[in-house]
Design a protein around this motif. Structure first.
Motif, PDB file in Angstrom:
ATOM      1  N   UNK A 131       5.855  14.612 -17.111  1.00 22.83           N
ATOM      2  CA  UNK A 131       6.947  14.634 -16.139  1.00 22.83           C
ATOM      3  C   UNK A 131       6.557  13.855 -14.885  1.00 22.83           C
ATOM      4  N   UNK A 132       7.538  13.334 -14.177  1.00 24.99           N
ATOM      5  CA  UNK A 132       7.266  12.509 -13.012  1.00 24.99           C
ATOM      6  C   UNK A 132       8.222  12.883 -11.884  1.00 24.99           C
ATOM      7  N   UNK A 133       7.849  12.507 -10.686  1.00 26.85           N
ATOM      8  CA  UNK A 133       8.742  12.686  -9.539  1.00 26.85           C
ATOM      9  C   UNK A 133       9.659  11.471  -9.459  1.00 26.85           C
ATOM     10  N   UNK A 177      -6.477  -1.932  -0.190  1.00 19.72           N
ATOM     11  CA  UNK A 177      -5.714  -2.505   0.924  1.00 19.72           C
ATOM     12  C   UNK A 177      -4.698  -3.530   0.432  1.00 19.72           C
ATOM     13  N   UNK A 178      -5.102  -4.354  -0.526  1.00 18.00           N
ATOM     14  CA  UNK A 178      -4.179  -5.362  -1.057  1.00 18.00           C
ATOM     15  C   UNK A 178      -2.934  -4.705  -1.647  1.00 18.00           C
ATOM     16  N   UNK A 179      -3.122  -3.647  -2.432  1.00 13.71           N
ATOM     17  CA  UNK A 179      -1.967  -3.003  -3.059  1.00 13.71           C
ATOM     18  C   UNK A 179      -1.058  -2.379  -2.003  1.00 13.71           C
ATOM     19  N   UNK A 180      -1.645  -1.760  -0.984  1.00 12.83           N
ATOM     20  CA  UNK A 180      -0.832  -1.169   0.085  1.00 12.83           C
ATOM     21  C   UNK A 180      -0.072  -2.245   0.856  1.00 12.83           C
ATOM     22  N   UNK A 181      -0.736  -3.362   1.155  1.00 11.42           N
ATOM     23  CA  UNK A 181      -0.080  -4.426   1.926  1.00 11.42           C
ATOM     24  C   UNK A 181       1.007  -5.100   1.103  1.00 11.42           C
ATOM     25  N   UNK A 182       0.782  -5.277  -0.201  1.00 14.04           N
ATOM     26  CA  UNK A 182       1.827  -5.864  -1.056  1.00 14.04           C
ATOM     27  C   UNK A 182       3.087  -4.992  -1.053  1.00 14.04           C
ATOM     28  N   UNK A 183       2.920  -3.717  -0.804  1.00 12.39           N
ATOM     29  CA  UNK A 183       4.051  -2.792  -0.785  1.00 12.39           C
ATOM     30  C   UNK A 183       4.366  -2.325   0.631  1.00 12.39           C
ATOM     31  N   UNK A 184       4.050  -3.152   1.625  1.00 16.91           N
ATOM     32  CA  UNK A 184       4.229  -2.753   3.015  1.00 16.91           C
ATOM     33  C   UNK A 184       5.674  -2.356   3.303  1.00 16.91           C
ATOM     34  N   UNK A 185       5.798  -1.311   4.117  1.00 22.26           N
ATOM     35  CA  UNK A 185       7.124  -0.788   4.448  1.00 22.26           C
ATOM     36  C   UNK A 185       7.650   0.214   3.448  1.00 22.26           C
ATOM     37  N   UNK A 186       6.925   0.405   2.340  1.00 26.36           N
ATOM     38  CA  UNK A 186       7.342   1.333   1.292  1.00 26.36           C
ATOM     39  C   UNK A 186       6.246   2.384   1.084  1.00 26.36           C
ATOM     40  N   UNK A 187       6.665   3.584   0.759  1.00 25.01           N
ATOM     41  CA  UNK A 187       5.699   4.646   0.493  1.00 25.01           C
ATOM     42  C   UNK A 187       5.059   4.415  -0.872  1.00 25.01           C
ATOM     43  N   UNK A 188       3.735   4.404  -0.924  1.00 25.79           N
ATOM     44  CA  UNK A 188       2.993   4.239  -2.171  1.00 25.79           C
ATOM     45  C   UNK A 188       2.392   5.595  -2.551  1.00 25.79           C
ATOM     46  N   UNK A 201       1.782   9.740   4.426  1.00 20.63           N
ATOM     47  CA  UNK A 201       3.038  10.447   4.207  1.00 20.63           C
ATOM     48  C   UNK A 201       2.668  11.751   3.510  1.00 20.63           C
ATOM     49  N   UNK A 202       2.715  12.823   4.248  1.00 22.58           N
ATOM     50  CA  UNK A 202       2.177  14.100   3.784  1.00 22.58           C
ATOM     51  C   UNK A 202       2.775  14.520   2.442  1.00 22.58           C
ATOM     52  N   UNK A 203       1.890  14.850   1.511  1.00 26.89           N
ATOM     53  CA  UNK A 203       2.310  15.326   0.200  1.00 26.89           C
ATOM     54  C   UNK A 203       2.757  14.251  -0.760  1.00 26.89           C
ATOM     55  N   UNK A 204       2.772  12.967  -0.321  1.00 27.01           N
ATOM     56  CA  UNK A 204       3.259  11.886  -1.191  1.00 27.01           C
ATOM     57  C   UNK A 204       2.211  10.791  -1.351  1.00 27.01           C
ATOM     58  N   UNK A 205       1.871  10.137  -0.250  1.00 29.65           N
ATOM     59  CA  UNK A 205       0.944   9.011  -0.348  1.00 29.65           C
ATOM     60  C   UNK A 205       0.769   8.308   0.983  1.00 29.65           C
ATOM     61  N   UNK A 206       0.876   6.965   0.953  1.00 30.69           N
ATOM     62  CA  UNK A 206       0.585   6.177   2.139  1.00 30.69           C
ATOM     63  C   UNK A 206       1.590   5.039   2.295  1.00 30.69           C
ATOM     64  N   UNK A 207       1.698   4.571   3.523  1.00 25.85           N
ATOM     65  CA  UNK A 207       2.602   3.464   3.812  1.00 25.85           C
ATOM     66  C   UNK A 207       1.932   2.560   4.839  1.00 25.85           C
ATOM     67  N   UNK A 208       1.909   1.262   4.560  1.00 26.38           N
ATOM     68  CA  UNK A 208       1.403   0.292   5.523  1.00 26.38           C
ATOM     69  C   UNK A 208       2.585  -0.337   6.246  1.00 26.38           C
ATOM     70  N   UNK A 209       2.564  -0.257   7.548  1.00 28.30           N
ATOM     71  CA  UNK A 209       3.614  -0.894   8.355  1.00 28.30           C
ATOM     72  C   UNK A 209       3.093  -1.137   9.760  1.00 28.30           C
ATOM     73  N   UNK A 210       3.595  -2.221  10.352  1.00 34.21           N
ATOM     74  CA  UNK A 210       3.252  -2.553  11.728  1.00 34.21           C
ATOM     75  C   UNK A 210       4.385  -2.098  12.640  1.00 34.21           C
ATOM     76  N   UNK A 211       4.104  -1.773  13.885  1.00 34.82           N
ATOM     77  CA  UNK A 211       5.173  -1.339  14.786  1.00 34.82           C
ATOM     78  C   UNK A 211       6.177  -2.454  15.045  1.00 34.82           C
ATOM     79  N   UNK A 212       7.406  -2.041  15.323  1.00 30.87           N
ATOM     80  CA  UNK A 212       8.457  -3.008  15.631  1.00 30.87           C
ATOM     81  C   UNK A 212       9.045  -3.606  14.393  1.00 30.87           C
TER      82      UNK A 212
END
Length: 230
Positions: A107-109, A164-175, A219-230
């Motif tokens: 099963x998956x979320x 870091x590469x995988x997080x940056x490739x998905x920047x702005x999105x929760x991984x 992102x508590x309970x889910x994962x991580x998100x890379x984003x810069x301010x603004x």
């Protein structure tokens, strides 16, 4: 979602799961077609230009693996996310070698399924192979494997660079943590492991020490998100 909604094909024989998938994707702005068996899925996959497909592995008629092989042999390279209760390493390897682009174990979320579909769409829409990834004042050179922030070099171990590469490739999105574990370590999610948090913590300390603003957000309970301010 900007412009015309992406059209997704869901191939799933379990009616309850199929309904949830269709509703979830439609709620997030996608146009969704549903096939309840492999034969119908093959027919639609051949005839319609979909942005992506989700394919259950165990289907009536043509099974999901055979379906993907047939489409690939015919020159149909629609990004395919295999969804299956079979989660052993050999099962996932067979699915990916058959031409699947990603593999999600039941099963998956639904949040993770959406994240994986979004990742497939971003990959397929990329105009060409990137050499340098950027987020805020951080740069990753994919050829030299060098990381800099405000022109200062940051030394990362190979696995840290991959994270870091995988997080940056998905920047702005929760991984989700499970996505990192699968794409960086090629392992299925183990809720008892803290390896993801350990490595993300190391990367965070190296790229954010003495800097003006943080880039990696938990992102508590889910994962991580890379984003810069603004």
């Amino acid at each position: 979602m900007i412009g015309k909604p992406s059209r997704i094909l869901v191939i799933e024989d379990d009616c309850e799961t199929a309904e949830q998938l269709v509703d979830s994707l439609a709620t997030h702005g996608y146009e969704v077609d549903l096939a309840l068996d492999g034969d119908q899925g093959l027919k639609l996959g051949r005839s319609v230009n979909y942005a992506a497909m989700t394919i259950d592995r165990m289907l009536p008629g043509i099974d999901g693996i055979s379906l993907i092989r047939l489409l690939r042999d015919e020159g149909v390279f629609t990004p395919a996310l295999i969804v299956s209760a079979l989660g052993e390493v050999d099962d996932r390897v067979r699915g990916l070698r058959a031409g699947g682009d990603d593999y999600l174990v039941k099963p998956f979320a639904f949040a993770e399924l959406l994240a994986r579909v979004e990742a497939l769409l971003r990959r397929s829409e990329s105009p060409g192979k990137e050499i340098v990834l950027r987020v805020g004042d951080l740069e990753l050179d994919l050829v030299s494997r060098e990381v800099t922030r405000r022109n200062q070099k940051i030394d990362l171990l190979p696995r840290e660079f991959q994270v870091l590469e995988f997080l940056v490739r998905n920047q702005g999105h929760v991984v989700p943590r499970a996505m990192l574990l699968q794409h960086v370590w090629d392992l299925h999610f183990d809720p008892m492991t803290n390896i993801i948090d350990v490595y993300v913590g190391r990367v965070r300390r190296k790229i954010e020490a003495g800097q003006a603003y943080p880039l990696i957000h938990t992102i508590r309970g889910v994962g991580f998100c890379v984003r810069a301010p603004g």
